[in-house]
Design a protein around this motif. Structure first.
Motif, PDB file in Angstrom:
ATOM      1  N   ALA A  82       0.826  -1.208   0.000  1.00 47.66           N
ATOM      2  CA  ALA A  82       0.000   0.000   0.000  1.00 47.66           C
ATOM      3  C   ALA A  82       0.858   1.255   0.000  1.00 47.66           C
ATOM      4  O   ALA A  82       0.460   2.291  -0.538  1.00 47.66           O
ATOM      5  N   ALA A  83       2.048   1.165   0.614  1.00 42.71           N
ATOM      6  CA  ALA A  83       2.936   2.327   0.658  1.00 42.71           C
ATOM      7  C   ALA A  83       3.586   2.593  -0.692  1.00 42.71           C
ATOM      8  O   ALA A  83       4.093   3.690  -0.936  1.00 42.71           O
ATOM      9  N   LEU A  84       3.581   1.588  -1.563  1.00 44.95           N
ATOM     10  CA  LEU A  84       4.187   1.734  -2.886  1.00 44.95           C
ATOM     11  C   LEU A  84       3.203   2.261  -3.917  1.00 44.95           C
ATOM     12  O   LEU A  84       3.591   2.581  -5.039  1.00 44.95           O
ATOM     13  N   ALA A  85       1.931   2.341  -3.528  1.00 48.75           N
ATOM     14  CA  ALA A  85       0.878   2.604  -4.507  1.00 48.75           C
ATOM     15  C   ALA A  85       0.756   4.062  -4.921  1.00 48.75           C
ATOM     16  O   ALA A  85       0.281   4.355  -6.013  1.00 48.75           O
ATOM     17  N   GLY A  86       1.139   4.984  -4.063  1.00 53.65           N
ATOM     18  CA  GLY A  86       0.950   6.384  -4.438  1.00 53.65           C
ATOM     19  C   GLY A  86       1.508   7.340  -3.407  1.00 53.65           C
ATOM     20  O   GLY A  86       2.180   6.943  -2.450  1.00 53.65           O
ATOM     21  N   THR A  87       1.216   8.610  -3.603  1.00 55.61           N
ATOM     22  CA  THR A  87       1.688   9.650  -2.695  1.00 55.61           C
ATOM     23  C   THR A  87       0.915   9.593  -1.387  1.00 55.61           C
ATOM     24  O   THR A  87      -0.318   9.555  -1.396  1.00 55.61           O
ATOM     25  N   PRO A  88       1.604   9.571  -0.242  1.00 58.91           N
ATOM     26  CA  PRO A  88       0.891   9.498   1.038  1.00 58.91           C
ATOM     27  C   PRO A  88       0.135  10.788   1.341  1.00 58.91           C
ATOM     28  O   PRO A  88       0.602  11.886   1.037  1.00 58.91           O
ATOM     29  N   ASN A  89      -1.039  10.629   1.930  1.00 59.75           N
ATOM     30  CA  ASN A  89      -1.832  11.772   2.367  1.00 59.75           C
ATOM     31  C   ASN A  89      -1.926  11.849   3.884  1.00 59.75           C
ATOM     32  O   ASN A  89      -2.360  12.855   4.432  1.00 59.75           O
ATOM     33  N   SER A  90      -1.549  10.763   4.555  1.00 58.92           N
ATOM     34  CA  SER A  90      -1.618  10.728   6.009  1.00 58.92           C
ATOM     35  C   SER A  90      -0.503  11.573   6.619  1.00 58.92           C
ATOM     36  O   SER A  90       0.666  11.461   6.228  1.00 58.92           O
ATOM     37  N   LEU A  91      -0.855  12.393   7.587  1.00 58.14           N
ATOM     38  CA  LEU A  91       0.154  13.201   8.270  1.00 58.14           C
ATOM     39  C   LEU A  91       1.124  12.326   9.051  1.00 58.14           C
ATOM     40  O   LEU A  91       2.297  12.682   9.216  1.00 58.14           O
ATOM     41  N   ASP A  92       0.657  11.177   9.522  1.00 56.48           N
ATOM     42  CA  ASP A  92       1.542  10.271  10.254  1.00 56.48           C
ATOM     43  C   ASP A  92       2.605   9.682   9.332  1.00 56.48           C
ATOM     44  O   ASP A  92       3.755   9.479   9.736  1.00 56.48           O
ATOM     45  N   THR A  93       2.226   9.402   8.089  1.00 56.85           N
ATOM     46  CA  THR A  93       3.200   8.901   7.121  1.00 56.85           C
ATOM     47  C   THR A  93       4.183  10.004   6.739  1.00 56.85           C
ATOM     48  O   THR A  93       5.400   9.779   6.668  1.00 56.85           O
ATOM     49  N   LEU A  94       3.667  11.193   6.511  1.00 60.33           N
ATOM     50  CA  LEU A  94       4.532  12.322   6.163  1.00 60.33           C
ATOM     51  C   LEU A  94       5.486  12.666   7.306  1.00 60.33           C
ATOM     52  O   LEU A  94       6.581  13.186   7.075  1.00 60.33           O
ATOM     53  N   ARG A  95       5.085  12.347   8.527  1.00 60.10           N
ATOM     54  CA  ARG A  95       5.945  12.586   9.688  1.00 60.10           C
ATOM     55  C   ARG A  95       7.244  11.791   9.584  1.00 60.10           C
ATOM     56  O   ARG A  95       8.316  12.272   9.985  1.00 60.10           O
ATOM     57  N   ILE A  96       7.167  10.575   9.026  1.00 62.16           N
ATOM     58  CA  ILE A  96       8.376   9.761   8.862  1.00 62.16           C
ATOM     59  C   ILE A  96       9.318  10.419   7.863  1.00 62.16           C
ATOM     60  O   ILE A  96      10.531  10.504   8.085  1.00 62.16           O
ATOM     61  N   GLY A  97       8.768  10.891   6.744  1.00 59.17           N
ATOM     62  CA  GLY A  97       9.595  11.583   5.762  1.00 59.17           C
ATOM     63  C   GLY A  97      10.237  12.830   6.339  1.00 59.17           C
ATOM     64  O   GLY A  97      11.418  13.117   6.093  1.00 59.17           O
ATOM     65  N   GLU A  98       9.454  13.572   7.120  1.00 62.07           N
ATOM     66  CA  GLU A  98       9.982  14.765   7.783  1.00 62.07           C
ATOM     67  C   GLU A  98      11.121  14.398   8.730  1.00 62.07           C
ATOM     68  O   GLU A  98      12.170  15.064   8.765  1.00 62.07           O
ATOM     69  N   GLY A  99      10.922  13.320   9.486  1.00 63.99           N
ATOM     70  CA  GLY A  99      11.940  12.905  10.443  1.00 63.99           C
ATOM     71  C   GLY A  99      13.227  12.467   9.772  1.00 63.99           C
ATOM     72  O   GLY A  99      14.329  12.855  10.188  1.00 63.99           O
ATOM     73  N   LEU A 100      13.108  11.649   8.717  1.00 60.72           N
ATOM     74  CA  LEU A 100      14.297  11.186   8.006  1.00 60.72           C
ATOM     75  C   LEU A 100      15.044  12.352   7.365  1.00 60.72           C
ATOM     76  O   LEU A 100      16.279  12.436   7.432  1.00 60.72           O
ATOM     77  N   LEU A 101      14.293  13.252   6.748  1.00 63.11           N
ATOM     78  CA  LEU A 101      14.921  14.402   6.098  1.00 63.11           C
ATOM     79  C   LEU A 101      15.663  15.266   7.111  1.00 63.11           C
ATOM     80  O   LEU A 101      16.794  15.712   6.870  1.00 63.11           O
ATOM     81  N   THR A 102      15.058  15.482   8.263  1.00 61.36           N
ATOM     82  CA  THR A 102      15.687  16.305   9.299  1.00 61.36           C
ATOM     83  C   THR A 102      16.964  15.658   9.824  1.00 61.36           C
ATOM     84  O   THR A 102      17.980  16.332  10.040  1.00 61.36           O
TER      85      THR A 102
END
Length: 245
Positions: free
Chosen positions: A130-150
């Motif tokens: 499901a994570a490979l299917a498209g752009t995430p809209n969940s803020l919880d998922t985007l939080r991981i991207g934010e954390g890794l980037l930081t």
């Protein structure tokens, strides 16, 4: 007893029958009363289905049946299967603990976040698809991207490299977990092979055409999935050169 009944007032047969009927109606109402459909119940039921039968078995109709309702009742809370998938991935991402970025430990921290996410995915066979299917809209998922980037930026990685690396790491975790879930399936056709069998198959290859594969059959099959996971992410992270160097 007759005297005591008379002093209280005798209930007629019809009144008594009505009371009994009312009790029956109450029990029937209690049995038929259902908990309201909520997003939380839909998500919890979806997780139960995936855990028991795998992600491929998950459909809106199956969730509705498990909740003893019709699919239309679900659509009032979750628009479609894609939104349900996004909610599921978001729930798993919410369970990942993000560290306070430390420039001295940034590679270790990225690896730890990725391991946590992998372990969440592996609890539910195939769900990382499901994570490979498209752009995430969940803020919880985007939080991981934010954390890794930081974390990457704190480690001195240039913004563009950090952006691509965080995306690549998230993609690799999802793909690795999906492949691992396929390996966990019981072999239906008996065609599965363990490491010893793979080594033998490689060694059966004509050495004139596959000299390197035959020579390094043991190395090619060495290590479990977690070993290979750490190795691959380690290669990615060690290839990132801090912008200040």
């Amino acid at each position: 007893m007759a005297d005591r009944s008379a002093s209280r007032g005798t209930v007629s047969r019809d009144q008594w029958a009505a009371q009994i009927a009312a009790l029956g109606d109450t029990r029937a109402t209690s049995r038929s009363r259902k908990a309201p459909i909520t997003v939380g119940r839909i998500v919890d039921t979806a997780f139960q289905l995936v855990e028991a039968e795998g992600f491929e078995a998950l459909t809106m109709r199956r969730v509705a049946a498990a909740l003893q309702t019709g699919p239309s009742s679900l659509y009032a809370h979750v628009r479609n299967k894609a939104e349900l998938d996004d909610l599921l991935i978001g729930e798993l991402c919410a369970k990942v603990t993000l560290p306070t970025p430390d420039p001295a430990r940034w590679q270790e921290q990225v690896l730890d976040v990725c391991r946590q996410l992998r372990d969440q995915y592996l609890r539910y066979p195939g769900i990382s698809r499901a994570a490979l299917a498209g752009t995430p809209n969940s803020l919880d998922t985007l939080r991981i991207g934010e954390g890794l980037l930081t974390i990457l930026l704190t480690g001195g990685v240039s913004p563009q490299s950090a952006a691509w690396a965080s995306d690549a790491a998230f993609l690799y975790v999802s793909a690795h977990s999906f492949e691992a879930s396929l390996r966990q399936r019981p072999e239906e056709d008996g065609d599965g092979a363990d490491r010893a069998e793979l080594i033998e198959r490689f060694k059966m290859l004509p050495e004139s055409r596959f000299p390197t594969t035959v020579a390094y059959a043991r190395e090619l099959t060495h290590g479990d999935e977690h070993d290979r996971f750490d190795f691959t992410l380690g290669v990615l992270l060690r290839g990132l050169v801090p912008a200040t160097s």
